[in-house]
Motif scaffolding. Structure first.
Motif, short mmCIF file in Angstrom:
data_model
loop_
_atom_site.label_atom_id
_atom_site.label_comp_id
_atom_site.label_asym_id
_atom_site.label_seq_id
_atom_site.Cartn_x
_atom_site.Cartn_y
_atom_site.Cartn_z
N LEU A 178 -12.87 14.96 8.66
CA LEU A 178 -12.21 13.76 9.17
C LEU A 178 -12.69 12.49 8.50
O LEU A 178 -11.89 11.60 8.22
N GLY A 179 -13.98 12.39 8.24
CA GLY A 179 -14.52 11.18 7.63
C GLY A 179 -14.02 10.93 6.23
O GLY A 179 -14.09 9.80 5.72
N ALA A 180 -13.47 11.95 5.59
CA ALA A 180 -12.98 11.80 4.22
C ALA A 180 -11.60 11.16 4.17
O ALA A 180 -11.19 10.67 3.11
N TRP A 181 -10.87 11.14 5.27
CA TRP A 181 -9.49 10.66 5.23
C TRP A 181 -9.38 9.17 4.98
O TRP A 181 -8.49 8.73 4.25
N ILE A 182 -10.25 8.38 5.56
CA ILE A 182 -10.15 6.92 5.37
C ILE A 182 -10.37 6.53 3.91
O ILE A 182 -9.52 5.87 3.32
N PRO A 183 -11.48 6.94 3.27
CA PRO A 183 -11.63 6.57 1.86
C PRO A 183 -10.55 7.19 0.97
O PRO A 183 -10.10 6.55 0.00
N THR A 184 -10.12 8.39 1.28
CA THR A 184 -9.07 9.04 0.49
C THR A 184 -7.78 8.22 0.55
O THR A 184 -7.14 7.96 -0.48
N ALA A 185 -7.42 7.80 1.75
CA ALA A 185 -6.19 7.00 1.92
C ALA A 185 -6.33 5.63 1.28
O ALA A 185 -5.39 5.12 0.67
N LEU A 186 -7.52 5.03 1.39
CA LEU A 186 -7.73 3.72 0.77
C LEU A 186 -7.63 3.79 -0.75
O LEU A 186 -7.04 2.90 -1.38
N VAL A 187 -8.20 4.83 -1.34
CA VAL A 187 -8.11 4.99 -2.79
C VAL A 187 -6.65 5.18 -3.21
O VAL A 187 -6.19 4.56 -4.17
N LEU A 188 -5.91 6.01 -2.47
CA LEU A 188 -4.51 6.22 -2.80
C LEU A 188 -3.71 4.92 -2.65
O LEU A 188 -2.94 4.55 -3.54
N ALA A 189 -3.91 4.20 -1.55
CA ALA A 189 -3.19 2.93 -1.35
C ALA A 189 -3.55 1.91 -2.43
O ALA A 189 -2.67 1.22 -2.97
N GLY A 190 -4.84 1.83 -2.76
CA GLY A 190 -5.27 0.90 -3.81
C GLY A 190 -4.69 1.27 -5.16
O GLY A 190 -4.23 0.40 -5.92
N ALA A 191 -4.68 2.55 -5.47
CA ALA A 191 -4.12 3.01 -6.75
C ALA A 191 -2.62 2.73 -6.82
O ALA A 191 -2.12 2.28 -7.85
N LEU A 192 -1.92 2.97 -5.72
CA LEU A 192 -0.49 2.67 -5.69
C LEU A 192 -0.24 1.18 -5.87
O LEU A 192 0.65 0.77 -6.62
#
Length: 173
Positions: A51-65
Motif C-alpha cells: 500500500l505504501g508504494a502507491w502514493i509515490p508510484t502515482a506521483l511519479v506517473l503524474a509528474g512524468a505525464l
C-alpha cells in the motif's frame, strides 16, 4: 498509436519481472527494506504490504505525464503501473475470493503453495514465467502435490488491512 500500444504492453510485461524481483529477491532471498513488510504478509495474509508504494508510484506517473506528456518512457511506465494494479487485484482475490475460473484457480494454488509449503520458491503471483526461467518453479509432479494440498483452503474471511492503513494515513498530521 500501434507503437504506443506495444510500448504499454512491454511495460505490462516488464512488471512481471519487477514482481518477481520484489517478491523473490527483495522479499525472500535477501534482507532488504521489503523483507520485514513481506514477513508480516506471510504471518497474516490479510496484511497488504504494498500500500505504501502507491502514493509515490502515482506521483511519479503524474509528474512524468505533466512533464513529458505521452512520451514512450511514460507510456512504458504506465504499463508497469497498470501491471502493478492488476497484481494487487489478483493478489487480493487469491487470498479473499473463490477463483472465478481455471486461470485464477491455478494462480491461487501456486501462491497458496508458496505461503504454506514453499516459501523459497514460486515467487510469481501473476505468472510463472520467471519461476521457470530462474529455476524457482517446482517440478510438475511437486506442483500437482502442492496444488492438491491447498485446493480446499477457504478464502480468508473478514477484511484486509487496507481500511485501517487508509484511516491511519488520513489521521496522520
Amino acid at each position: 498509436m500501434l507503437v504506443d500500444v506495444l510500448v504499454f504492453v512491454a511495460g505490462l510485461f516488464a512488471r512481471t519481472i519487477v514482481e518477481y524481483v520484489i517478491h523473490g529477491l527483495l522479499g525472500h532471498a535477501y534482507r532488504t527494506l521489503v523483507t520485514p513488510l513481506h514477513d508480516v504478509h506471510h504471518r497474516d495474509p490479510r496484511a497488504v504490504f504494498a500500500l505504501g508504494a502507491w502514493i509515490p508510484t502515482a506521483l511519479v506517473l503524474a509528474g512524468a505525464l505533466a512533464w513529458f506528456g505521452l512520451a514512450s518512457g511514460v507510456i512504458f511506465y504506465g504499463g508497469i503501473v497498470s501491471g502493478f494494479a492488476v497484481y494487487e487485484y489478483v493478489h487480493y482475490r487469491i487470498h479473499f475470493a473463490k477463483p472465478s475460473g481455471a486461470v485464477e484457480a491455478r494462480l491461487r494454488a501456486r501462491h497458496l503453495a508458496h505461503h504454506m509449503s514453499e516459501p523459497d520458491a514460486i515467487f510469481g503471483v501473476t505468472t510463472r514465467i520467471w519461476d521457470v526461467v530462474f529455476g524457482t518453479e517446482p517440478e510438475p509432479e511437486r506442483m500437482r502435490e502442492l496444488a492438491a494440498g491447498v485446493a480446499r483452503v477457504a478464502p480468508l474471511s473478514g477484511s484486509s488491512n487496507l481500511g485501517r492503513v487508509i484511516r491511519r494515513r488520513i489521521a496522520a498530521p
